[in-house]
Motif scaffolding. Structure first.
Motif, short mmCIF file in Angstrom:
data_model
loop_
_atom_site.label_atom_id
_atom_site.label_comp_id
_atom_site.label_asym_id
_atom_site.label_seq_id
_atom_site.Cartn_x
_atom_site.Cartn_y
_atom_site.Cartn_z
N VAL A 75 -25.07 -30.70 -102.37
CA VAL A 75 -26.44 -30.84 -101.84
C VAL A 75 -26.52 -32.10 -100.97
O VAL A 75 -27.08 -32.08 -99.88
CB VAL A 75 -27.48 -30.87 -102.99
CG1 VAL A 75 -28.85 -31.30 -102.48
CG2 VAL A 75 -27.56 -29.50 -103.66
N ASP A 76 -25.93 -33.19 -101.44
CA ASP A 76 -25.91 -34.44 -100.66
C ASP A 76 -25.17 -34.24 -99.34
O ASP A 76 -25.58 -34.76 -98.30
CB ASP A 76 -25.27 -35.57 -101.46
CG ASP A 76 -26.09 -36.00 -102.67
OD1 ASP A 76 -27.31 -35.70 -102.71
OD2 ASP A 76 -25.50 -36.64 -103.57
N HIS A 77 -24.06 -33.51 -99.38
CA HIS A 77 -23.28 -33.19 -98.17
C HIS A 77 -24.14 -32.41 -97.18
O HIS A 77 -24.16 -32.71 -95.98
CB HIS A 77 -22.03 -32.39 -98.56
CG HIS A 77 -21.37 -31.68 -97.44
ND1 HIS A 77 -20.55 -32.32 -96.52
CD2 HIS A 77 -21.40 -30.36 -97.06
CE1 HIS A 77 -20.10 -31.43 -95.64
NE2 HIS A 77 -20.60 -30.24 -95.94
N MET A 78 -24.88 -31.44 -97.66
CA MET A 78 -25.73 -30.65 -96.78
C MET A 78 -26.84 -31.51 -96.19
O MET A 78 -27.13 -31.43 -94.99
CB MET A 78 -26.31 -29.45 -97.54
CG MET A 78 -25.26 -28.45 -98.02
SD MET A 78 -24.19 -27.81 -96.71
CE MET A 78 -25.33 -26.66 -95.92
N ARG A 79 -27.45 -32.36 -97.00
CA ARG A 79 -28.52 -33.25 -96.54
C ARG A 79 -27.97 -34.20 -95.46
O ARG A 79 -28.61 -34.42 -94.44
CB ARG A 79 -29.09 -34.04 -97.71
CG ARG A 79 -30.31 -34.87 -97.36
CD ARG A 79 -30.93 -35.55 -98.57
NE ARG A 79 -31.56 -34.58 -99.46
CZ ARG A 79 -31.15 -34.28 -100.69
NH1 ARG A 79 -30.11 -34.90 -101.21
NH2 ARG A 79 -31.77 -33.39 -101.41
N ALA A 80 -26.79 -34.74 -95.68
CA ALA A 80 -26.17 -35.67 -94.73
C ALA A 80 -25.81 -34.98 -93.41
O ALA A 80 -25.60 -35.65 -92.40
CB ALA A 80 -24.92 -36.31 -95.35
N ASN A 81 -25.76 -33.65 -93.43
CA ASN A 81 -25.39 -32.89 -92.24
C ASN A 81 -26.56 -32.11 -91.65
O ASN A 81 -26.37 -31.06 -91.02
CB ASN A 81 -24.22 -31.96 -92.58
CG ASN A 81 -22.92 -32.72 -92.66
OD1 ASN A 81 -22.31 -33.02 -91.64
ND2 ASN A 81 -22.52 -33.11 -93.86
N GLY A 82 -27.76 -32.60 -91.86
CA GLY A 82 -28.92 -32.06 -91.16
C GLY A 82 -29.66 -30.93 -91.85
O GLY A 82 -30.51 -30.30 -91.23
N PHE A 83 -29.36 -30.67 -93.10
CA PHE A 83 -30.09 -29.65 -93.84
C PHE A 83 -31.13 -30.32 -94.74
O PHE A 83 -30.98 -31.48 -95.11
CB PHE A 83 -29.13 -28.79 -94.68
CG PHE A 83 -28.29 -27.86 -93.84
CD1 PHE A 83 -28.71 -26.57 -93.58
CD2 PHE A 83 -27.10 -28.30 -93.28
CE1 PHE A 83 -27.95 -25.72 -92.79
CE2 PHE A 83 -26.33 -27.45 -92.49
CZ PHE A 83 -26.76 -26.16 -92.25
N ALA A 84 -32.15 -29.57 -95.08
CA ALA A 84 -33.20 -30.05 -95.97
C ALA A 84 -33.19 -29.19 -97.22
O ALA A 84 -33.88 -28.17 -97.29
CB ALA A 84 -34.56 -29.99 -95.28
N PRO A 85 -32.37 -29.57 -98.21
CA PRO A 85 -32.25 -28.74 -99.41
C PRO A 85 -33.48 -28.80 -100.31
O PRO A 85 -34.04 -29.86 -100.55
CB PRO A 85 -31.06 -29.35 -100.15
CG PRO A 85 -30.42 -30.31 -99.21
CD PRO A 85 -31.46 -30.70 -98.23
N LYS A 86 -33.88 -27.63 -100.78
CA LYS A 86 -34.87 -27.53 -101.85
C LYS A 86 -34.09 -26.98 -103.04
O LYS A 86 -33.58 -25.86 -103.00
CB LYS A 86 -36.01 -26.59 -101.48
CG LYS A 86 -37.04 -26.47 -102.58
CD LYS A 86 -38.22 -25.61 -102.20
CE LYS A 86 -39.21 -25.56 -103.35
NZ LYS A 86 -40.32 -24.66 -103.06
N VAL A 87 -33.98 -27.79 -104.08
CA VAL A 87 -33.12 -27.46 -105.21
C VAL A 87 -33.93 -26.82 -106.33
O VAL A 87 -34.98 -27.32 -106.71
CB VAL A 87 -32.39 -28.72 -105.72
CG1 VAL A 87 -31.54 -28.41 -106.93
CG2 VAL A 87 -31.54 -29.33 -104.60
#
Length: 147
Positions: free
Chosen positions: A44-56
């Motif tokens: 999730v942190d990897h996705m956030r760092a790469n421009g995604f906005a995760p809703k977990v």
């Protein structure tokens, strides 16, 4: 000295605007994971760092969401995500999710079965080669990329 301060102030304003634009352009992604899974949190942190906005969404049983999104049982991993109409199963790198969203193939989504060492969220001293699989509409799959 005043000239130097004006340039610094302009650079700070420009950096702030670019940062705001990046946040505004973040791609929403729904992530389903167990609360106890640390590697899922790292992904999730990897996705956030790469421009995604995760809703977990933390769940005890991920099988119903995997079934609903059409993840073949043999491709299962520790977390499942949904973005842009596609399922993302396991530790799929963010750049390949972006590629999928850009290309828009007729597919259910992407999967990295199991939890291969060296994939996003599974970083460590050892890395193994692994495949990112494209899940076709009929549930079959093929290699989308190798890492």
């Amino acid at each position: 000295m005043k000239f130097h301060h004006r340039i610094s102030a302009r650079l700070l304003v420009t950096a702030a605007l670019l940062s705001t634009a990046t946040v505004a352009a973040a791609q929403n992604i729904e992530v389903y994971k167990r609360s106890s899974c640390g590697c899922c949190t790292k992904w999730v942190d990897h996705m956030r760092a790469n421009g995604f906005a995760p809703k977990v969404h933390e769940m005890d049983d991920l099988d119903p969401i995997k079934k609903k999104l059409g993840v073949p049982m043999e491709l299962g991993s520790c977390h499942t995500a949904h973005v842009g109409g596609y399922v993302i199963e396991g530790h799929v790198p963010a750049d390949l999710v972006r590629k999928l969203l850009k290309e828009r193939p007729k597919a259910r989504g992407l999967a990295v079965p199991s939890m291969p060492a060296g994939s996003p969220g599974m970083e460590g001293p050892h890395k193994v080669d692994y495949e990112v699989l494209l899940i076709k509409p009929n549930g079959q799959y093929s290699t989308y990329a190798k890492r």
